[in-house]
Motif scaffolding. Structure first.
Motif, PDB file in Angstrom:
ATOM      1  N   THR A   1       1.000  -1.291   0.058  1.00 53.08           N
ATOM      2  CA  THR A   1       0.017   0.121  -0.064  1.00 53.08           C
ATOM      3  C   THR A   1       0.591   1.234   0.020  1.00 53.08           C
ATOM      4  O   THR A   1       2.127   1.151   0.624  1.00 53.08           O
ATOM      5  N   LYS A   2       0.112   2.289  -0.372  1.00 53.48           N
ATOM      6  CA  LYS A   2       0.853   3.730  -0.123  1.00 53.48           C
ATOM      7  C   LYS A   2       0.917   3.751   1.197  1.00 53.48           C
ATOM      8  O   LYS A   2       0.052   3.452   2.046  1.00 53.48           O
ATOM      9  N   PRO A   3       2.172   4.495   1.608  1.00 55.43           N
ATOM     10  CA  PRO A   3       2.042   4.844   3.321  1.00 55.43           C
ATOM     11  C   PRO A   3       0.948   5.332   4.054  1.00 55.43           C
ATOM     12  O   PRO A   3       0.418   4.909   5.037  1.00 55.43           O
ATOM     13  N   GLU A   4       0.261   6.110   3.315  1.00 57.99           N
ATOM     14  CA  GLU A   4      -0.951   6.955   3.788  1.00 57.99           C
ATOM     15  C   GLU A   4      -2.335   5.988   3.953  1.00 57.99           C
ATOM     16  O   GLU A   4      -3.417   6.247   4.306  1.00 57.99           O
ATOM     17  N   TRP A   5      -2.314   4.726   3.149  1.00 53.68           N
ATOM     18  CA  TRP A   5      -3.320   3.984   3.160  1.00 53.68           C
ATOM     19  C   TRP A   5      -3.059   2.694   3.960  1.00 53.68           C
ATOM     20  O   TRP A   5      -3.857   1.954   4.362  1.00 53.68           O
ATOM     21  N   ALA A   6      -1.992   2.475   4.404  1.00 52.71           N
ATOM     22  CA  ALA A   6      -1.512   1.459   5.420  1.00 52.71           C
ATOM     23  C   ALA A   6      -2.236   1.341   6.541  1.00 52.71           C
ATOM     24  O   ALA A   6      -2.793   0.120   6.844  1.00 52.71           O
ATOM     25  N   ASP A   7      -2.806   2.270   7.311  1.00 53.77           N
ATOM     26  CA  ASP A   7      -3.544   2.117   8.523  1.00 53.77           C
ATOM     27  C   ASP A   7      -4.985   2.081   8.386  1.00 53.77           C
ATOM     28  O   ASP A   7      -5.775   1.649   9.003  1.00 53.77           O
ATOM     29  N   LYS A   8      -5.641   2.206   6.849  1.00 50.87           N
ATOM     30  CA  LYS A   8      -6.775   2.291   6.550  1.00 50.87           C
ATOM     31  C   LYS A   8      -7.056   1.075   5.539  1.00 50.87           C
ATOM     32  O   LYS A   8      -8.373   0.702   5.361  1.00 50.87           O
ATOM     33  N   TRP A   9      -6.154   0.197   5.476  1.00 53.67           N
ATOM     34  CA  TRP A   9      -6.263  -0.883   4.321  1.00 53.67           C
ATOM     35  C   TRP A   9      -7.228  -1.854   4.847  1.00 53.67           C
ATOM     36  O   TRP A   9      -8.184  -2.443   3.992  1.00 53.67           O
ATOM     37  N   LEU A  10      -7.054  -2.599   5.758  1.00 55.75           N
ATOM     38  CA  LEU A  10      -8.335  -3.306   6.491  1.00 55.75           C
ATOM     39  C   LEU A  10      -9.573  -2.879   6.521  1.00 55.75           C
ATOM     40  O   LEU A  10     -10.520  -3.770   6.081  1.00 55.75           O
ATOM     41  N   ASP A  11      -9.809  -1.601   6.700  1.00 53.65           N
ATOM     42  CA  ASP A  11     -11.090  -1.133   6.540  1.00 53.65           C
ATOM     43  C   ASP A  11     -11.549  -0.942   5.308  1.00 53.65           C
ATOM     44  O   ASP A  11     -12.730  -1.365   4.790  1.00 53.65           O
ATOM     45  N   PHE A  12     -10.626  -0.672   4.419  1.00 60.21           N
ATOM     46  CA  PHE A  12     -11.004  -0.355   3.145  1.00 60.21           C
ATOM     47  C   PHE A  12     -11.432  -1.764   2.376  1.00 60.21           C
ATOM     48  O   PHE A  12     -12.287  -1.929   1.366  1.00 60.21           O
ATOM     49  N   VAL A  13     -10.653  -2.667   2.822  1.00 60.19           N
ATOM     50  CA  VAL A  13     -11.131  -3.942   1.816  1.00 60.19           C
ATOM     51  C   VAL A  13     -11.894  -4.937   2.679  1.00 60.19           C
ATOM     52  O   VAL A  13     -12.344  -5.978   2.361  1.00 60.19           O
ATOM     53  N   GLY A  14     -12.547  -4.153   3.864  1.00 52.97           N
ATOM     54  CA  GLY A  14     -13.717  -4.977   4.878  1.00 52.97           C
ATOM     55  C   GLY A  14     -14.648  -5.544   3.880  1.00 52.97           C
ATOM     56  O   GLY A  14     -15.021  -6.583   3.959  1.00 52.97           O
ATOM     57  N   PRO A  15     -15.467  -4.662   2.932  1.00 58.47           N
ATOM     58  CA  PRO A  15     -16.504  -5.115   2.351  1.00 58.47           C
ATOM     59  C   PRO A  15     -16.167  -6.044   1.404  1.00 58.47           C
ATOM     60  O   PRO A  15     -16.901  -7.073   1.297  1.00 58.47           O
ATOM     61  N   PHE A  16     -15.115  -6.113   0.801  1.00 54.25           N
ATOM     62  CA  PHE A  16     -14.413  -7.051  -0.197  1.00 54.25           C
ATOM     63  C   PHE A  16     -14.345  -8.233   0.386  1.00 54.25           C
ATOM     64  O   PHE A  16     -14.696  -9.643  -0.047  1.00 54.25           O
ATOM     65  N   THR A  17     -13.778  -8.386   1.675  1.00 54.81           N
ATOM     66  CA  THR A  17     -13.461  -9.345   2.581  1.00 54.81           C
ATOM     67  C   THR A  17     -14.697 -10.043   2.849  1.00 54.81           C
ATOM     68  O   THR A  17     -14.815 -11.269   2.722  1.00 54.81           O
ATOM     69  N   THR A  18     -15.839  -9.415   3.513  1.00 57.70           N
ATOM     70  CA  THR A  18     -16.987  -9.981   3.685  1.00 57.70           C
ATOM     71  C   THR A  18     -17.725 -10.744   2.759  1.00 57.70           C
ATOM     72  O   THR A  18     -18.187 -11.863   2.886  1.00 57.70           O
ATOM     73  N   ALA A  19     -17.682 -10.109   1.482  1.00 58.82           N
ATOM     74  CA  ALA A  19     -18.638 -10.643   0.543  1.00 58.82           C
ATOM     75  C   ALA A  19     -17.843 -11.789  -0.117  1.00 58.82           C
ATOM     76  O   ALA A  19     -18.520 -12.788  -0.354  1.00 58.82           O
ATOM     77  N   THR A  20     -16.307 -12.027   0.018  1.00 55.45           N
ATOM     78  CA  THR A  20     -15.756 -12.782  -0.533  1.00 55.45           C
ATOM     79  C   THR A  20     -16.040 -14.237   0.694  1.00 55.45           C
ATOM     80  O   THR A  20     -16.286 -15.501  -0.047  1.00 55.45           O
ATOM     81  N   ARG A  21     -15.922 -13.911   1.738  1.00 53.79           N
ATOM     82  CA  ARG A  21     -16.033 -14.959   2.721  1.00 53.79           C
ATOM     83  C   ARG A  21     -17.424 -15.610   2.434  1.00 53.79           C
ATOM     84  O   ARG A  21     -17.620 -16.844   2.981  1.00 53.79           O
ATOM     85  N   ALA A  22     -18.464 -15.067   2.101  1.00 53.46           N
ATOM     86  CA  ALA A  22     -19.897 -15.447   1.961  1.00 53.46           C
ATOM     87  C   ALA A  22     -20.018 -16.101   0.657  1.00 53.46           C
ATOM     88  O   ALA A  22     -21.116 -16.704   0.536  1.00 53.46           O
ATOM     89  N   GLU A  23     -18.991 -16.197  -0.281  1.00 56.66           N
ATOM     90  CA  GLU A  23     -19.429 -16.906  -1.558  1.00 56.66           C
ATOM     91  C   GLU A  23     -19.336 -18.570  -1.146  1.00 56.66           C
ATOM     92  O   GLU A  23     -18.557 -18.964  -0.360  1.00 56.66           O
ATOM     93  N   GLU A  24     -20.157 -19.126  -2.010  1.00 50.46           N
ATOM     94  CA  GLU A  24     -20.221 -20.434  -2.134  1.00 50.46           C
ATOM     95  C   GLU A  24     -18.870 -21.030  -2.403  1.00 50.46           C
ATOM     96  O   GLU A  24     -18.185 -20.587  -3.412  1.00 50.46           O
ATOM     97  N   GLY A  25     -18.281 -22.112  -1.789  1.00 53.11           N
ATOM     98  CA  GLY A  25     -17.090 -22.412  -2.288  1.00 53.11           C
ATOM     99  C   GLY A  25     -15.810 -21.773  -1.728  1.00 53.11           C
ATOM    100  O   GLY A  25     -14.476 -22.185  -1.963  1.00 53.11           O
ATOM    101  N   ASN A  26     -15.945 -20.449  -0.821  1.00 54.76           N
ATOM    102  CA  ASN A  26     -14.723 -19.979  -0.530  1.00 54.76           C
ATOM    103  C   ASN A  26     -14.526 -20.611   0.832  1.00 54.76           C
ATOM    104  O   ASN A  26     -15.269 -20.819   1.720  1.00 54.76           O
ATOM    105  N   LEU A  27     -13.151 -21.115   1.181  1.00 55.83           N
ATOM    106  CA  LEU A  27     -12.602 -21.770   2.165  1.00 55.83           C
ATOM    107  C   LEU A  27     -12.255 -20.849   3.437  1.00 55.83           C
ATOM    108  O   LEU A  27     -12.542 -21.201   4.407  1.00 55.83           O
ATOM    109  N   TRP A  28     -11.369 -19.811   2.626  1.00 58.40           N
ATOM    110  CA  TRP A  28     -11.108 -18.679   3.778  1.00 58.40           C
ATOM    111  C   TRP A  28     -10.382 -17.671   2.878  1.00 58.40           C
ATOM    112  O   TRP A  28     -10.133 -17.968   1.762  1.00 58.40           O
ATOM    113  N   PHE A  29     -10.314 -16.701   3.648  1.00 53.04           N
ATOM    114  CA  PHE A  29      -9.838 -15.302   3.066  1.00 53.04           C
ATOM    115  C   PHE A  29      -9.402 -14.206   4.072  1.00 53.04           C
ATOM    116  O   PHE A  29     -10.193 -13.749   4.949  1.00 53.04           O
TER     117      PHE A  29
END
Length: 107
Positions: free
Chosen positions: A10-38
């Motif tokens: 990440t760009k330095p200014e995004w490092a502390d925001k990254w996990l929040d930024f990817v949160g919706p993507f992470t939640t949606a992927t974990r809900a997919e049929e066939g996803n084992l982990w993310f």
């Protein structure tokens, strides 16, 4: 299973925001049929580097992930926070989940 590891710098200014930024993507992927982990981890050597370890049941599940709306949105949105193109290892392996480590037993 499809086993994938991706390193995101990440760009330095995004490092502390990254996990929040990817949160919706992470939640949606974990809900997919066939996803084992993310699962996300942060590098202990570089606080601007994040490692994603993900797995899908099979090629069909992995293909459905790449074809999903949330994946396409992430591919359009995430680059604004990145300092470099992510590095990836993606392999089909003969496994269905995590195994216990043979060299160590905790009782």
């Amino acid at each position: 299973m499809i086993f994938i590891v991706v390193k995101f710098k990440t760009k330095p200014e995004w490092a502390d925001k990254w996990l929040d930024f990817v949160g919706p993507f992470t939640t949606a992927t974990r809900a997919e049929e066939g996803n084992l982990w993310f699962d996300w981890s942060r590098s202990v050597d570089d606080p601007a580097e994040f490692v994603l370890v993900e797995a899908f049941r099979d090629a069909a599940a992995g293909g459905a992930h790449v074809g999903s709306d949330h994946f396409k949105a992430a591919m359009a949105d995430l680059p604004q926070a990145l300092a470099a193109t992510p590095k990836i290892i993606s392999q089909t392996i003969d496994a269905s989940g995590w195994s216990e480590m043979g060299e160590m037993t905790v009782e």
